[in-house]
Design a protein around this motif. Sequence first.
Motif, PDB file in Angstrom:
ATOM      1  N   SER A  40       0.854  -1.331   0.097  1.00  0.00           N
ATOM      2  CA  SER A  40      -0.126  -0.168  -0.155  1.00  0.00           C
ATOM      3  C   SER A  40       0.934   1.212   0.255  1.00  0.00           C
ATOM      4  O   SER A  40       1.770   1.590   1.335  1.00  0.00           O
ATOM      5  N   GLY A  41       0.796   2.326  -1.312  1.00  0.00           N
ATOM      6  CA  GLY A  41       1.246   3.099  -1.127  1.00  0.00           C
ATOM      7  C   GLY A  41       2.740   3.328  -1.706  1.00  0.00           C
ATOM      8  O   GLY A  41       4.290   4.641  -1.577  1.00  0.00           O
ATOM      9  N   THR A  88       1.647   9.988   2.605  1.00  0.00           N
ATOM     10  CA  THR A  88       0.934   8.248   2.689  1.00  0.00           C
ATOM     11  C   THR A  88       0.848   8.016   3.946  1.00  0.00           C
ATOM     12  O   THR A  88       1.130   7.654   5.014  1.00  0.00           O
ATOM     13  N   ASN A 100      -0.983   4.788   5.850  1.00  0.00           N
ATOM     14  CA  ASN A 100      -1.567   3.337   5.488  1.00  0.00           C
ATOM     15  C   ASN A 100      -1.558   2.720   6.869  1.00  0.00           C
ATOM     16  O   ASN A 100      -0.623   3.328   8.352  1.00  0.00           O
ATOM     17  N   ASN A 139      -1.319  -3.373   6.831  1.00  0.00           N
ATOM     18  CA  ASN A 139      -1.618  -3.726   5.897  1.00  0.00           C
ATOM     19  C   ASN A 139      -0.695  -4.771   5.517  1.00  0.00           C
ATOM     20  O   ASN A 139       0.422  -4.982   6.072  1.00  0.00           O
TER      21      ASN A 139
END
Length: 72
Positions: free
Chosen positions: A38-39, A49, A51, A54
């Motif tokens: 993610s990102g 970013t 998050n 994840n």
Amino acid sequence: MPAFVGPVQVVNISGGVVQFGDTFLISPKNNSKSYSGSGAGNTGGFIITNNGVNGTNVLDPDLVDQPNIGNN
């Protein structure tokens, strides 16, 4: 007409085609697989970013996705 090629030393090839002498057909093939979480693919001058927890699934149950054999 035949080509005469002398001594050659190739140190590194990173993507591309190297041809020596006469050639009828050049058809380079390449495939790859990459995983990013993610990102991870963000680009730009100023990135923020946020998050949470994840995970990226890197398991591949079918083993073969796109073979190069027969893709002329």
